[in-house]
Write an enzyme that holds these catalytic residues in place. Structure first.
Site, PDB file in Angstrom:
ATOM      1  N   GLY A 164       0.839  -1.197   0.000  1.00 58.90           N
ATOM      2  CA  GLY A 164       0.000   0.000   0.000  1.00 58.90           C
ATOM      3  C   GLY A 164       0.867   1.237   0.000  1.00 58.90           C
ATOM      4  CB  CYS A 169       6.250   1.721   7.027  1.00 56.84           C
ATOM      5  SG  CYS A 169       5.712   3.295   6.342  1.00 56.84           S
ATOM      6  CG  HIS A 175       0.534   0.825   7.400  1.00 58.53           C
ATOM      7  ND1 HIS A 175       1.573   0.375   8.193  1.00 58.53           N
ATOM      8  CD2 HIS A 175       1.099   1.664   6.485  1.00 58.53           C
ATOM      9  CE1 HIS A 175       2.700   0.935   7.778  1.00 58.53           C
ATOM     10  NE2 HIS A 175       2.448   1.711   6.731  1.00 58.53           N
ATOM     11  CD  GLU A 176      -0.829   2.309   3.061  1.00 58.82           C
ATOM     12  OE1 GLU A 176      -0.438   3.490   2.983  1.00 58.82           O
ATOM     13  OE2 GLU A 176      -0.046   1.346   3.165  1.00 58.82           O
ATOM     14  CG  HIS A 198       1.127   6.285   5.872  1.00 51.53           C
ATOM     15  ND1 HIS A 198       2.294   6.811   6.351  1.00 51.53           N
ATOM     16  CD2 HIS A 198       1.404   4.998   5.536  1.00 51.53           C
ATOM     17  CE1 HIS A 198       3.245   5.880   6.314  1.00 51.53           C
ATOM     18  NE2 HIS A 198       2.729   4.767   5.825  1.00 51.53           N
TER      19      HIS A 198
HETATM   20 ZN    ZN Z   1       3.596   2.947   5.560  1.00 49.09          ZN
END
Ligand code: ZN
Length: 173
Positions: free
Chosen positions: A46, A93, A138-139, A142
């Site tokens: 991603g 990441c 996770h995305e 961000h």
């Molecule tokens: Zn990341």
């Protein structure tokens, strides 16, 4: 299409919440393509717009690689609306290359977002579990200026990042 430089931890753009997308523009279409190209080039599961230096709420997820769909999912303005249960797996990441660490996350998530349908955006609700849920969380983190290490206990984060920085310095020599 173009492959963009992936920003590395320490770059303030990674700690800045992205802005909501209001309309489909030429820039948005370009951003979508650049995110896809850059993610594929970097072999990521991603990528969020912050990671290529753009503060717009757009993220891409390689659902084919995760094994839950075909191709790449492009999410605009995604928001987590429900989480349930927990999982504890290793996470990494592209903005902290080479650092992998276990992190507890919800096992199940429900996300509301906009997805492209042709040149229009339409609202969708996504239910995901396991690795797909982890990738979504996770995305979305961000896009809100949060890195996965920020979700760790402070002492553990400090030790992991210090070790990572040491190794990175050595490998870049
Ligand atoms: Zn990341």
């Amino acid at each position: 299409m173009s492959i963009r430089r992936v920003r590395i931890i320490g770059d303030p753009v990674l700690r800045t919440p992205a802005e909501e997308v209001k309309e489909v523009t030429k820039e948005l279409i370009e951003l979508r393509q650049d995110l896809i190209d850059t993610m594929l080039e970097a072999n990521g599961l991603g990528l969020a717009a912050n990671q290529i230096g753009v503060l717009k709420k757009v993220a891409v997820i390689n659902v084919e690689e995760i094994g839950v769909g075909k191709g790449i999912k492009v999410l605009v303005n995604p928001v987590v609306i429900f989480v349930e249960d927990t999982q504890n797996e290793e996470e990494g990441c592209l903005s902290i290359p080479g650092l992998y660490a276990e992190l507890e996350r919800p096992y199940f998530v429900k996300v509301e977002a906009l997805e492209f349908k042709g040149k229009k955006l339409k609202p969708v609700t996504i239910e995901a579990e396991d690795l797909y849920a982890r990738a979504l969380l996770h995305e979305i983190d961000h896009l809100n200026g949060i890195l996965f290490v920020d979700r760790m206990e402070e002492e553990r984060r400090r030790i992991l990042l210090a070790r990572w920085q040491e190794e990175r310095k050595r490998s870049l020599l």
